[in-house]
Design an enzyme around this catalytic site. Structure first.
Site: not given
Ligand SMILES: Cc1cc2nc3c(=O)[nH]c(=O)nc-3n(C[C@H](O)[C@H](O)[C@H](O)COP(=O)(O)O)c2cc1C
Length: 330
Positions: A17-18, A71, A101, A140, A203-205, A227
């Protein structure tokens, strides 16, 4: 992987989600490119309750996007329960709670990653949301608040115990914001915990097939969420799947295909949010679609200056023509 009654075949890739990015037009492109699960942008529980237009609009989903999660974020049990009820009426496949967030205006209200500073309240909210909907509830979050409080391994168990059906972990703390590198070690530790049975989404990178495969093999996650690497690059999902299937050659998307995808993005945006807004919001996407293209700057300046989609479509045809034989920069 299975979340509630939702079955996924193969190794699923999730679109993260962004905010201001993963609206229905962008999600549709990612779905076409192979994203297996997606989420709305985060939606304020207070906004939903107040019937704020910006929040209500974010509930919009297309059947082709399924499975999709809505979300929500918020600081109080009461507002999150009401928001979950409203979200449930929109008929998503699941409800995801944002406890990750890092933005100041969100965390100072103890929402988003701010909830990581009061775990009993975080668990109360989660438990209440689980009880407020018949849909699977997922969370998340991040590794913890800061370096001294990386509590995710214990927290994962507690969240499972209050009834969540999947957990996504971004391998950074709140203090890190988006700085440094994502650390997947603790994500792997959650998977090693024999008490854990719900799916863990890492999640991440993740920016390539190679990185995705390494994360999958090394940390044993059930799915991977992508993302930023999807922005202007929705074919990342196709690239990763191709890599997983053994084809490790880089996926080259030529100028013509990029023009087609960019055009489709704009067309879908115009359809969904009208001309003025899409003209404005698409501005941030053009350079991403043509990243690495020599001399694109001049086109960018002209794209920024357009006031109607037809001007953009015309200019994109010029881009197609100009880069017909373009070879990518190494
Ligand atoms: C522009 C932007 C907006 C974001 N909005 C959200 C959001 O609404 N909800 C959420 O859970 N995470 C949000 N995130 C965090 C991403 O979902 C993801 O966890 C983070 O970018 C790390 O993954 P990546 O390295 O693949 O980008 C956002 C990130 C970015 C860059």
């Amino acid at each position: 992987m299975k979340i509630g009654n939702i079955n996924f075949s193969g190794f699923p890739l999730a679109l993260a989600p962004m905010e201001d990015v993963t609206d229905p037009p962008f999600r549709a492109l990612c779905k076409k490119m192979g994203a297996d699960i997606m989420y709305t942008e985060f939606i304020s529980s207070e906004g939903l309750i107040r019937d704020a237009q910006k929040s209500i609009e974010k509930l919009d989903m297309d059947p082709e996007e399924r499975p999709i999660g809505i979300q929500i974020f918020g600081h109080s049990e009461e507002s999150m329960v009401q928001a979950a009820e409203i979200a449930t009426l929109a008929k998503p496949d699941l409800i995801d709670i944002n406890f990750g967030c890092p933005v100041k205006k969100v965390v100072t209200k103890c929402a988003g990653a701010g909830a990581l500073q009061d775990i009993p309240n975080l668990l109360r909210i989660t438990s209440a949301v689980v009880k407020a909907t018949h849909l699977p509830v997922t969370v998340k979050t991040r590794l913890g608040w800061d370096d001294d409080k990386k509590i995710i391994v214990e927290l994962a168990e507690m969240l499972q115990d209050v009834g969540i059906q999947a957990l996504t972990v971004h391998g950074r703390t709140r203090s890190q914001l988006y700085k440094g590198e994502a650390d997947w070690t603790l994500i792997g530790r959650i998977k090693e915990n024999p008490r854990m049975y719900i799916p863990i989404i890492g999640n991440g990178d993740i920016t390539s097939g190679e990185k995705a495969l390494e994360a999958k093999n090394r940390y044993g996650v059930d799915a991977i969420m992508i993302g930023r690497a999807s922005i202007g690059n929705p074919w990342i999902f196709r690239e990763i799947k191709q890599y997983f299937s053994g084809n490790t050659a880089p996926l080259v998307i030529d100028a013509g295909e990029r023009v087609d995808i960019c055009r489709e993005h704009l067309e879908r945006s115009v359809e969904w949010k009208g001309i003025p807004r899409s003209m404005n919001e698409m501005r941030k996407h053009y350079s991403s679609y043509f990243k690495g293209f020599q001399n694109f700057k001049e086109f960018k300046i002209r794209l920024m200056d357009c006031h109607h989609p037809d001007e953009i479509y015309q200019l994109l045809e010029e881009v197609r023509e100009y880069y017909l034989d373009f070879k990518f920069q190494e």
